[in-house]
Design a protein around this motif. Structure first.
Motif, mmCIF file in Angstrom:
data_model
loop_
_atom_site.group_PDB
_atom_site.id
_atom_site.type_symbol
_atom_site.label_atom_id
_atom_site.label_comp_id
_atom_site.label_asym_id
_atom_site.label_seq_id
_atom_site.Cartn_x
_atom_site.Cartn_y
_atom_site.Cartn_z
ATOM 1 N N GLY A 132 7.540 -13.727 4.347
ATOM 2 C CA GLY A 132 6.327 -13.759 5.096
ATOM 3 C C GLY A 132 5.791 -12.617 5.463
ATOM 4 O O GLY A 132 4.702 -12.573 5.797
ATOM 5 N N ASP A 133 6.633 -11.826 6.061
ATOM 6 C CA ASP A 133 6.443 -10.659 6.845
ATOM 7 C C ASP A 133 5.362 -9.631 6.023
ATOM 8 O O ASP A 133 5.584 -9.563 4.722
ATOM 9 C CB ASP A 133 7.571 -9.661 7.261
ATOM 10 N N ARG A 134 4.418 -9.100 6.511
ATOM 11 C CA ARG A 134 3.427 -8.065 6.068
ATOM 12 C C ARG A 134 4.135 -6.628 5.873
ATOM 13 O O ARG A 134 4.692 -6.254 6.629
ATOM 14 C CB ARG A 134 1.986 -8.262 6.663
ATOM 15 N N ILE A 135 3.855 -5.807 4.982
ATOM 16 C CA ILE A 135 4.254 -4.616 4.774
ATOM 17 C C ILE A 135 3.052 -3.460 4.979
ATOM 18 O O ILE A 135 2.030 -3.614 4.525
ATOM 19 C CB ILE A 135 4.813 -4.454 3.369
ATOM 20 N N GLU A 212 6.418 -7.930 -2.573
ATOM 21 C CA GLU A 212 5.771 -7.842 -3.696
ATOM 22 C C GLU A 212 4.438 -6.675 -3.001
ATOM 23 O O GLU A 212 3.968 -6.641 -1.954
ATOM 24 C CB GLU A 212 4.724 -9.081 -3.804
ATOM 25 N N ILE A 213 4.378 -5.667 -3.927
ATOM 26 C CA ILE A 213 3.361 -4.657 -3.456
ATOM 27 C C ILE A 213 2.123 -4.563 -4.209
ATOM 28 O O ILE A 213 2.277 -4.487 -5.297
ATOM 29 C CB ILE A 213 4.250 -3.203 -3.599
ATOM 30 N N GLN A 214 1.081 -4.266 -3.426
ATOM 31 C CA GLN A 214 -0.396 -4.276 -4.185
ATOM 32 C C GLN A 214 -0.397 -2.765 -4.475
ATOM 33 O O GLN A 214 -0.943 -2.093 -3.611
ATOM 34 C CB GLN A 214 -1.229 -4.763 -3.465
ATOM 35 N N GLY A 215 -0.306 -2.428 -5.846
ATOM 36 C CA GLY A 215 -0.605 -0.906 -6.058
ATOM 37 C C GLY A 215 -1.972 -0.606 -5.805
ATOM 38 O O GLY A 215 -1.869 0.546 -5.440
ATOM 39 N N PRO A 219 -2.304 3.768 -0.040
ATOM 40 C CA PRO A 219 -3.128 4.814 0.281
ATOM 41 C C PRO A 219 -2.682 6.261 -0.394
ATOM 42 O O PRO A 219 -1.478 6.627 -0.067
ATOM 43 C CB PRO A 219 -3.227 4.881 1.906
ATOM 44 N N LYS A 220 -3.490 6.847 -1.166
ATOM 45 C CA LYS A 220 -3.208 8.251 -1.771
ATOM 46 C C LYS A 220 -3.622 9.186 -0.923
ATOM 47 O O LYS A 220 -4.677 9.232 -0.648
ATOM 48 C CB LYS A 220 -3.652 7.872 -3.476
ATOM 49 N N ALA A 221 -2.827 10.267 -0.905
ATOM 50 C CA ALA A 221 -3.318 11.617 -0.380
ATOM 51 C C ALA A 221 -4.145 12.189 -1.101
ATOM 52 O O ALA A 221 -4.464 12.120 -2.509
ATOM 53 C CB ALA A 221 -1.963 12.506 -0.242
ATOM 54 N N VAL A 222 -5.069 12.933 -0.432
ATOM 55 C CA VAL A 222 -6.323 13.699 -1.086
ATOM 56 C C VAL A 222 -6.134 15.341 -0.877
ATOM 57 O O VAL A 222 -5.708 15.608 0.058
ATOM 58 C CB VAL A 222 -7.612 13.362 -0.375
ATOM 59 N N THR A 264 -2.201 1.099 6.812
ATOM 60 C CA THR A 264 -2.615 0.314 5.587
ATOM 61 C C THR A 264 -1.562 -0.772 5.048
ATOM 62 O O THR A 264 -0.414 -0.426 4.942
ATOM 63 C CB THR A 264 -2.687 1.396 4.523
ATOM 64 N N TRP A 265 -2.119 -2.016 4.768
ATOM 65 C CA TRP A 265 -1.378 -2.864 4.431
ATOM 66 C C TRP A 265 -1.192 -2.880 2.907
ATOM 67 O O TRP A 265 -1.959 -2.536 2.276
ATOM 68 C CB TRP A 265 -2.040 -4.404 4.710
#
Length: 295
Positions: A132-135, A212-215, A219-222, A264-265
């Motif tokens: 239940g913890d958020r990542i 469970e990770i939401q692809g 956050p992607k580096a620029v 970022t979640w």
């Protein structure tokens, strides 16, 4: 008492516990002199240890450096290495309290030990995540790995540090880690040195949970001109970002920025043992594919 005696003498704040971390920086493995300036190598050497202290929510106190150098290495290179290391140490008020030097028969070998402290019983461990913890992650991921691939593709072309300073001069998230500890927000935490997939697996293994990770949320580096996001693989598996990956119980609110750094979640902890990645391609197992020595 620091350098000058057989041992350093350190005093820690009352009711604190000691944090100790050690990291190698090896020529040909962690850096190449033809790619990285001496100042960058010194900075990166200390940043590795400071990032570990940050991941425990601690306060860095002192550093110890053991340095093995080729006999023909110019003194100017050594001076540059120490300038880079000591400049970063000064920013975090970390004294260089001792170490050792020796002649190396090969390349440069640096071993950094960083001592820190944390209030008794308050260190943020990898083993505290619960279903239940958020990542969450700090900053943006994948930039350091993308820079490394650029240098490997064109080994004779030296990239300027300004092209992506987070690779050449990474910023340890010490203040951010301390905030998470002081506010009792993080249930588990690790720094992203080996890649998101590998370091998340460390948290899940130590905590006995899955995730469970939401692809699409990562956050992607620029980087580059024109600026564009790094490729997904770099963000998912690239190492040496030295950002923080942490979990937070559902009932707690996390600011969108901490110490000026975006937060970022990216997913949630589950009761199973598998780690899943959900993106536009569907749902699949998210296996560790970051950096591993001896792999």
């Amino acid at each position: 008492m620091g350098i000058g005696d057989d041992c350093a003498v350190l005093r820690l704040p009352p009711h604190h516990e000691v944090l100790v971390t050690t990291d190698f920086s090896l020529e040909g493995v962690h850096f190449r002199r033809e790619w990285h300036s001496a100042a960058s190598i010194g900075h990166r050497c200390l940043a590795r240890g400071l990032s570990d202290i940050a991941a425990m929510g601690g306060e860095p106190r002192a550093a110890f450096l053991s340095l093995a150098l080729p006999g023909k290495l110019p003194q100017a290179w050594v001076d540059g290495f120490l300038r880079g290391l000591l400049r970063l140490a000064g920013r975090f008020e970390v004294g260089l309290a001792g170490g050792d030097t020796a002649q190396s028969s090969g390349g440069v070998l640096a071993d950094i030990i960083v001592l820190g402290s944390v209030p008794k019983g308050k260190a943020i461990l990898r083993s505290g995540a619960r279903p239940g913890d958020r990542i969450y992650v700090t900053g943006a991921l994948g930039g350091s790995a993308a820079v490394l691939r650029k240098m490997m593709a064109r080994p004779r072309r030296k990239l300027e540090p300004a092209s992506f300073p987070q690779h050449f001069f990474p910023e340890p998230r010490v203040q951010l880690g301390r905030f998470l500890r002081e506010k009792a927000l993080a249930s588990a935490m690790i720094d992203i040195s080996d890649g998101l997939s590998t370091d998340l697996a460390h948290i899940c293994e130590q905590s006995g949970v899955g995730a469970e990770i939401q692809g699409g949320a990562i956050p992607k580096a620029v980087m580059g001109k024109p600026a564009k996001q790094v490729d997904p693989r770099s963000a998912l598996h690239g190492g040496e970002d030295y950002e923080l990956l942490f979990t937070v119980p559902r009932r707690k609110n996390v600011p969108s920025r901490i110490a000026g750094v975006p937060i970022t979640w990216i997913g949630r902890i589950t009761g199973g043992r598998k780690i899943l990645l959900r993106d536009e391609e569907g749902t699949r197992e998210f296996r560790p594919q970051g950096w591993e020595h001896f792999k």
